[in-house]
Structure formats: C-alpha cells, structure tokens
Design a protein around this motif. Sequence first.
Motif, PDB file in Angstrom:
ATOM      1  N   PRO A 163     -34.790  -2.851 -10.776  1.00  0.00           N
ATOM      2  CA  PRO A 163     -36.138  -2.598 -11.572  1.00  0.00           C
ATOM      3  C   PRO A 163     -36.330  -3.309 -12.658  1.00  0.00           C
ATOM      4  CG  PRO A 163     -34.614  -0.820 -11.896  1.00  0.00           C
ATOM      5  CD  PRO A 163     -33.834  -1.712 -10.902  1.00  0.00           C
ATOM      6  N   ALA A 164     -37.430  -3.451 -13.078  1.00  0.00           N
ATOM      7  CA  ALA A 164     -37.690  -3.940 -14.364  1.00  0.00           C
ATOM      8  C   ALA A 164     -38.862  -3.174 -15.203  1.00  0.00           C
ATOM      9  CB  ALA A 164     -38.499  -5.320 -14.342  1.00  0.00           C
ATOM     10  N   THR A 165     -38.707  -3.330 -16.528  1.00  0.00           N
ATOM     11  CA  THR A 165     -39.908  -2.442 -17.346  1.00  0.00           C
ATOM     12  C   THR A 165     -40.523  -3.641 -18.115  1.00  0.00           C
ATOM     13  OG1 THR A 165     -38.154  -2.811 -19.175  1.00  0.00           O
ATOM     14  CG2 THR A 165     -38.137  -0.690 -17.705  1.00  0.00           C
ATOM     15  N   MET A 166     -40.910  -3.209 -19.321  1.00  0.00           N
ATOM     16  CA  MET A 166     -41.819  -4.187 -20.077  1.00  0.00           C
ATOM     17  C   MET A 166     -41.044  -5.042 -20.878  1.00  0.00           C
ATOM     18  SD  MET A 166     -45.550  -2.386 -20.604  1.00  0.00           S
ATOM     19  CE  MET A 166     -46.175  -1.402 -19.175  1.00  0.00           C
ATOM     20  N   ARG A 167     -39.696  -5.230 -20.797  1.00  0.00           N
ATOM     21  CA  ARG A 167     -39.096  -6.100 -21.357  1.00  0.00           C
ATOM     22  C   ARG A 167     -38.981  -7.420 -20.886  1.00  0.00           C
ATOM     23  NH1 ARG A 167     -33.250  -3.678 -21.655  1.00  0.00           N
ATOM     24  NH2 ARG A 167     -32.746  -5.856 -21.825  1.00  0.00           N
ATOM     25  N   ALA A 168     -39.462  -8.555 -21.871  1.00  0.00           N
ATOM     26  CA  ALA A 168     -39.495  -9.611 -21.371  1.00  0.00           C
ATOM     27  C   ALA A 168     -38.352 -10.453 -20.798  1.00  0.00           C
ATOM     28  CB  ALA A 168     -40.241 -10.565 -22.487  1.00  0.00           C
ATOM     29  N   ASP A 169     -37.169  -9.949 -21.464  1.00  0.00           N
ATOM     30  CA  ASP A 169     -35.835 -10.651 -21.206  1.00  0.00           C
ATOM     31  C   ASP A 169     -35.457 -10.307 -19.630  1.00  0.00           C
ATOM     32  OD1 ASP A 169     -33.830  -8.317 -23.282  1.00  0.00           O
ATOM     33  OD2 ASP A 169     -35.192  -8.167 -21.518  1.00  0.00           O
ATOM     34  N   GLN A 170     -36.211  -9.257 -19.099  1.00  0.00           N
ATOM     35  CA  GLN A 170     -35.799  -8.990 -17.746  1.00  0.00           C
ATOM     36  C   GLN A 170     -36.493  -9.746 -16.414  1.00  0.00           C
ATOM     37  OE1 GLN A 170     -37.242  -4.743 -17.820  1.00  0.00           O
ATOM     38  NE2 GLN A 170     -35.091  -4.063 -18.169  1.00  0.00           N
ATOM     39  N   TYR A 171     -37.322 -10.621 -16.962  1.00  0.00           N
ATOM     40  CA  TYR A 171     -38.252 -11.581 -16.099  1.00  0.00           C
ATOM     41  C   TYR A 171     -37.454 -12.962 -16.116  1.00  0.00           C
ATOM     42  CZ  TYR A 171     -41.128  -7.590 -15.634  1.00  0.00           C
ATOM     43  OH  TYR A 171     -41.452  -6.379 -15.516  1.00  0.00           O
ATOM     44  N   ASN A 172     -37.481 -13.548 -14.671  1.00  0.00           N
ATOM     45  CA  ASN A 172     -36.857 -14.585 -14.468  1.00  0.00           C
ATOM     46  C   ASN A 172     -37.644 -15.743 -14.387  1.00  0.00           C
ATOM     47  OD1 ASN A 172     -35.592 -12.291 -12.576  1.00  0.00           O
ATOM     48  ND2 ASN A 172     -34.036 -13.404 -13.686  1.00  0.00           N
ATOM     49  N   TYR A 173     -38.985 -15.750 -14.183  1.00  0.00           N
ATOM     50  CA  TYR A 173     -40.063 -16.687 -13.841  1.00  0.00           C
ATOM     51  C   TYR A 173     -41.323 -16.195 -14.731  1.00  0.00           C
ATOM     52  CZ  TYR A 173     -36.800 -17.742 -10.195  1.00  0.00           C
ATOM     53  OH  TYR A 173     -35.426 -17.993  -9.516  1.00  0.00           O
ATOM     54  N   TRP A 174     -41.845 -17.188 -15.233  1.00  0.00           N
ATOM     55  CA  TRP A 174     -43.028 -17.235 -15.916  1.00  0.00           C
ATOM     56  C   TRP A 174     -44.194 -18.291 -15.700  1.00  0.00           C
ATOM     57  CZ3 TRP A 174     -43.701 -13.449 -19.669  1.00  0.00           C
ATOM     58  CH2 TRP A 174     -42.489 -12.501 -19.994  1.00  0.00           C
ATOM     59  N   GLY A 175     -45.410 -18.018 -15.749  1.00  0.00           N
ATOM     60  CA  GLY A 175     -46.568 -18.727 -15.681  1.00  0.00           C
ATOM     61  C   GLY A 175     -46.812 -19.535 -17.016  1.00  0.00           C
ATOM     62  N   GLN A 176     -47.727 -20.187 -16.739  1.00  0.00           N
ATOM     63  CA  GLN A 176     -48.012 -21.336 -18.028  1.00  0.00           C
ATOM     64  C   GLN A 176     -48.971 -20.500 -19.138  1.00  0.00           C
ATOM     65  OE1 GLN A 176     -49.445 -21.469 -15.436  1.00  0.00           O
ATOM     66  NE2 GLN A 176     -51.875 -21.856 -16.150  1.00  0.00           N
ATOM     67  N   GLY A 177     -49.667 -19.326 -18.706  1.00  0.00           N
ATOM     68  CA  GLY A 177     -50.421 -18.844 -19.340  1.00  0.00           C
ATOM     69  C   GLY A 177     -51.698 -19.215 -19.271  1.00  0.00           C
ATOM     70  N   THR A 178     -52.747 -17.791 -19.653  1.00  0.00           N
ATOM     71  CA  THR A 178     -54.214 -18.268 -19.368  1.00  0.00           C
ATOM     72  C   THR A 178     -54.925 -17.585 -20.882  1.00  0.00           C
ATOM     73  OG1 THR A 178     -56.428 -18.103 -18.042  1.00  0.00           O
ATOM     74  CG2 THR A 178     -54.681 -16.169 -17.787  1.00  0.00           C
ATOM     75  N   GLN A 179     -55.652 -18.161 -21.449  1.00  0.00           N
ATOM     76  CA  GLN A 179     -56.209 -17.739 -22.604  1.00  0.00           C
ATOM     77  C   GLN A 179     -57.235 -16.669 -22.324  1.00  0.00           C
ATOM     78  OE1 GLN A 179     -55.220 -18.064 -25.862  1.00  0.00           O
ATOM     79  NE2 GLN A 179     -56.679 -16.582 -26.481  1.00  0.00           N
ATOM     80  N   THR A 182     -57.457  -9.952 -27.316  1.00  0.00           N
ATOM     81  CA  THR A 182     -57.389 -11.515 -27.426  1.00  0.00           C
ATOM     82  C   THR A 182     -56.072 -11.912 -27.428  1.00  0.00           C
ATOM     83  OG1 THR A 182     -59.558 -11.580 -28.581  1.00  0.00           O
ATOM     84  CG2 THR A 182     -58.112 -13.518 -28.978  1.00  0.00           C
ATOM     85  N   ALA A 183     -55.499 -12.675 -26.528  1.00  0.00           N
ATOM     86  CA  ALA A 183     -54.136 -13.194 -26.603  1.00  0.00           C
ATOM     87  C   ALA A 183     -54.074 -14.349 -25.524  1.00  0.00           C
ATOM     88  CB  ALA A 183     -53.169 -12.139 -26.286  1.00  0.00           C
ATOM     89  N   MET A 184     -52.925 -15.056 -25.380  1.00  0.00           N
ATOM     90  CA  MET A 184     -52.368 -15.736 -24.154  1.00  0.00           C
ATOM     91  C   MET A 184     -51.894 -14.663 -22.987  1.00  0.00           C
ATOM     92  SD  MET A 184     -52.679 -18.800 -22.742  1.00  0.00           S
ATOM     93  CE  MET A 184     -52.468 -20.100 -23.996  1.00  0.00           C
ATOM     94  N   TYR A 185     -52.411 -14.654 -21.835  1.00  0.00           N
ATOM     95  CA  TYR A 185     -51.716 -13.827 -20.975  1.00  0.00           C
ATOM     96  C   TYR A 185     -50.964 -14.538 -19.982  1.00  0.00           C
ATOM     97  CZ  TYR A 185     -54.568  -9.901 -22.563  1.00  0.00           C
ATOM     98  OH  TYR A 185     -55.208  -8.930 -23.281  1.00  0.00           O
ATOM     99  N   TYR A 186     -49.810 -13.935 -19.653  1.00  0.00           N
ATOM    100  CA  TYR A 186     -48.801 -14.603 -18.935  1.00  0.00           C
ATOM    101  C   TYR A 186     -48.383 -13.740 -17.748  1.00  0.00           C
ATOM    102  CZ  TYR A 186     -47.841 -17.648 -22.934  1.00  0.00           C
ATOM    103  OH  TYR A 186     -47.949 -18.435 -23.966  1.00  0.00           O
ATOM    104  N   CYS A 187     -48.231 -14.222 -16.475  1.00  0.00           N
ATOM    105  CA  CYS A 187     -47.669 -13.576 -15.275  1.00  0.00           C
ATOM    106  C   CYS A 187     -46.050 -13.812 -15.193  1.00  0.00           C
ATOM    107  CB  CYS A 187     -48.522 -14.433 -14.127  1.00  0.00           C
ATOM    108  SG  CYS A 187     -47.743 -13.881 -12.724  1.00  0.00           S
ATOM    109  N   ALA A 188     -45.344 -12.721 -14.949  1.00  0.00           N
ATOM    110  CA  ALA A 188     -44.186 -12.899 -15.107  1.00  0.00           C
ATOM    111  C   ALA A 188     -43.280 -12.260 -13.749  1.00  0.00           C
ATOM    112  CB  ALA A 188     -43.389 -12.520 -16.097  1.00  0.00           C
ATOM    113  N   LEU A 189     -42.094 -12.537 -13.207  1.00  0.00           N
ATOM    114  CA  LEU A 189     -41.535 -12.130 -12.028  1.00  0.00           C
ATOM    115  C   LEU A 189     -40.137 -12.006 -12.310  1.00  0.00           C
ATOM    116  CD1 LEU A 189     -41.914 -13.063  -8.194  1.00  0.00           C
ATOM    117  CD2 LEU A 189     -39.503 -12.911  -9.389  1.00  0.00           C
ATOM    118  N   ALA A 190     -39.795 -10.732 -12.021  1.00  0.00           N
ATOM    119  CA  ALA A 190     -38.385 -10.174 -12.136  1.00  0.00           C
ATOM    120  C   ALA A 190     -37.701 -10.187 -10.828  1.00  0.00           C
ATOM    121  CB  ALA A 190     -38.330  -8.709 -12.707  1.00  0.00           C
ATOM    122  N   ALA A 191     -36.696 -10.946 -10.513  1.00  0.00           N
ATOM    123  CA  ALA A 191     -36.186 -11.150  -9.441  1.00  0.00           C
ATOM    124  C   ALA A 191     -34.986  -9.943  -8.969  1.00  0.00           C
ATOM    125  CB  ALA A 191     -35.284 -12.499  -9.215  1.00  0.00           C
ATOM    126  N   PHE A 192     -34.514  -9.518 -10.232  1.00  0.00           N
ATOM    127  CA  PHE A 192     -33.625  -8.145  -9.857  1.00  0.00           C
ATOM    128  C   PHE A 192     -34.012  -7.059 -10.355  1.00  0.00           C
ATOM    129  CE2 PHE A 192     -31.064 -11.624  -8.351  1.00  0.00           C
ATOM    130  CZ  PHE A 192     -31.212 -12.580  -9.157  1.00  0.00           C
TER     131      PHE A 192
END
Length: 123
Positions: A102-118, A90-100
Amino acid sequence: QVQLVESGGGSVQAGGSLRLSCAASGLTYRRFYMAWFRQVPGKEREGVAVISSNGNPTYADSVKGRFTISKDNAKNTLYLQMNSLKPEDTAMYYCALAAFPPATMRADQYNYWGQGTQVTVSS
C-alpha cells in the motif's frame, strides 16, 4: 516503462471547478496505488488524494468534500474532480503511481510521476 501524462489544468476563478486527467501507459503491475500531489515553488510536494488498487480513496484534510479522485481501469486513466476551488489550491498538480502497495501520501512511496499540469485559482 510506465508513462503518466496529465491534462486538464488551467485558470479558474475561486468557486469554480476543474477536472484533471492522467493517462497511464506501459502498466505491467497487477496491483498499484495512484495519487495526485501538488507543489508550489519553495514548498514540498503535498499529497492531495490517493486511490487504492480496489478503488478506495483517501483525501488530504484541505480538500475533503471538494475534490474527488477516481479511475477508469478500462481506459487506464486517473481523474481528479476539483470543485469549490480556492486560491490556495493554486499549484502544479502531479499524477503518481506506487508500484508496491500500500501507499499513503508520502511522495517517496511513488515510483512514477507525470510532468505536471498547472492549476491557477484567482480570487
């Protein structure tokens, strides 16, 4: 401007399934990683799954064997198939895109985010 719009969240009983979708628009990057994160109130945003530009997936240990990340490049859409859901998912789930990548699961590597879906999983 990249826009990400999630859909597919909802309420389900433990053991059930949901499929999340993330429609992307305004994409101008040739190679990028996309990911699903989740967050519950009072906790940090947590990486769930990442998919590379060539389609290789990586999963958090907590969802391995239950969740599947995929993408349809023709539709510019990212998916998360969630099976055998547990109350702790149970959580709010967000989609994210890393423009540069490679990327891992660190949120600070992602440049764009959706609004979330519960997503709510009841026992």
